[in-house]
Scaffold this active site. Structure first.
Site, PDB file in Angstrom:
ATOM      1  CB  VAL A   1      -0.978   0.012   1.202  1.00  0.00           C
ATOM      2  CG1 VAL A   1      -2.034  -1.066   1.048  1.00  0.00           C
ATOM      3  CG2 VAL A   1      -0.235  -0.144   2.532  1.00  0.00           C
TER       4      VAL A   1
ATOM      5  NE  ARG B   1       3.067   7.237  -4.025  1.00  0.00           N
ATOM      6  CZ  ARG B   1       2.099   7.452  -3.148  1.00  0.00           C
ATOM      7  NH1 ARG B   1       1.473   6.417  -2.589  1.00  0.00           N
ATOM      8  NH2 ARG B   1       1.752   8.685  -2.837  1.00  0.00           N
TER       9      ARG B   1
ATOM     10  CG  ASP C   1      -4.364   0.299  -3.306  1.00  0.00           C
ATOM     11  OD1 ASP C   1      -5.443   0.041  -3.882  1.00  0.00           O
ATOM     12  OD2 ASP C   1      -4.051   1.440  -2.918  1.00  0.00           O
TER      13      ASP C   1
ATOM     14  CD  GLU D   1      -0.556   3.430  -9.231  1.00  0.00           C
ATOM     15  OE1 GLU D   1      -1.144   4.517  -9.035  1.00  0.00           O
ATOM     16  OE2 GLU D   1      -0.048   2.766  -8.310  1.00  0.00           O
TER      17      GLU D   1
ATOM     18  CG  HIS E   1      -2.969   4.399  -5.915  1.00  0.00           C
ATOM     19  ND1 HIS E   1      -1.785   4.851  -6.438  1.00  0.00           N
ATOM     20  CD2 HIS E   1      -2.977   4.839  -4.622  1.00  0.00           C
ATOM     21  CE1 HIS E   1      -1.105   5.538  -5.530  1.00  0.00           C
ATOM     22  NE2 HIS E   1      -1.819   5.544  -4.408  1.00  0.00           N
TER      23      HIS E   1
END
Length: 325
Positions: free
Chosen positions: A241, A243, A267, A272, A291
């Site tokens: 959780v 980067r 996540d 992204e 995310h």
């Protein structure tokens, strides 16, 4: 008399902070400026970022970023996020602009999400959900019983508000918690054991769980590479959780495919949005979320409160909180 403080923020952010601005500013006059106008201070609220990522910036986000880049008098920017690793913040800091974050605003929510990831992996929910989708009655007794969490070891990388909160809940569940920290100073909330980022390899052989909650920096980028994953015991699982760039993603995929790593809740990702052709979407031992670990309807008020507190400090020449060093 001082000139009015020029603040760049969106109408939504202005509405969120309107009731607190007079108290924060005291006798200092202010004016809210539009994109393209010069500004002294900018508040990058959640609606500025929207669905943009740091890899793919949408036009409305780009416009706000460009407004900050082109404001010659800008001296301080406050970000809604806990991290400041988007390129625009590096550019602004390089020209002497102070940058602060909202670290802590969503920490409780991220802790809950990370814990949910741990519990889902520990209780083999990926397997159970796959059986549900296949309309197959598949009790865990027939495929190997899950291990008790109590007595296992969790290595938590990053010992800020998220890491400390997660460590406390894991300890309450009976896990032994090892913290991996950026500082050698004693922690406000101690773990069973604590090492530096550079000593991570010494604790990985006992990591039943590796939980990443650290900021992205030169010290943490690529920290979890193939060598680090190879140090972990068979059956270990990973939760990220922090980067995506903290992990060598191809090495992670290899470890998950081979079974060297039993499972992962992810996540955040190296790019992204996560590309549609990424193997992570379909690996049976992986839970993917977009995310969103820190999203909650209470975050905006908490972020606004941190901004207003820092604004009060700014106009009084006091040290800012969550300043990016």
């Amino acid at each position: 008399m001082s000139s009015p403080l020029r603040i760049l923020m969106t109408p939504q952010a202005a509405a969120q902070t309107a009731s607190g601005l007079p108290t924060a500013l005291g006798e200092r006059a202010h004016v809210l400026v539009n994109l393209g106008d010069d500004a002294d201070v900018a508040f990058v609220s959640r609606d500025v970022t929207g669905l943009s990522t740091k890899h793919e910036v949408l036009p409305h986000t780009q416009a706000f970023h460009d407004a900050m880049r082109h404001a010659p008098s800008l001296r301080w920017v406050h970000a809604h996020s806990a991290g400041a690793d988007r390129p625009v913040y590096g550019e602004l800091r390089a020209r002497g602009v102070e940058v602060t974050t909202s670290s802590g605003a969503n920490a409780g929510v991220v802790v809950q999400t990370a814990l949910a990831g741990v519990l889902m992996l520990a209780r083999q929910f990926p397997q159970l959900l796959a059986a549900q989708h296949a309309r197959t009655w598949s009790p865990l007794m027939g495929s190997g019983l899950p291990r008790d969490l109590a007595g296992q070891t969790a290595v938590v990388v990053g010992w800020g508000p998220i890491g400390q909160g997660l460590g406390a809940l894991l300890a309450a569940l009976g896990l032994r918690v090892v913290s991996v920290r950026g500082s050698e100073a004693p922690a406000a909330v101690p773990a069973h054991e604590s090492v530096s980022y550079e000593q991570l390899h010494t604790v990985l052989p006992k990591a039943d769980w590796l939980l990443l909650a650290c900021p992205l920096s030169d010290r943490t980028r690529g920290l979890i590479d193939s060598a680090a994953l190879a140090h972990m015991p068979a059956g270990a699982r990973l939760v990220n959780v922090s980067r995506g760039e903290v992990i060598d993603e191809p090495a992670l995929i290899d470890a998950l495919r081979s079974g060297a790593l039993a499972g992962a809740y992810l996540d955040v990702f190296a790019h992204e949005p996560l590309p549609a052709d990424s193997p992570l979407w379909s690996l049976p031992n992986v839970i993917v979320t977009p995310h969103s670990a820190g999203h909650s309807d209470g975050n905006e008020a908490r972020v606004a409160a941190i901004f207003l507190d820092n604004l009060r400090r700014w106009v009084r020449n006091q040290p800012l909180v969550n300043r990016v060093a």
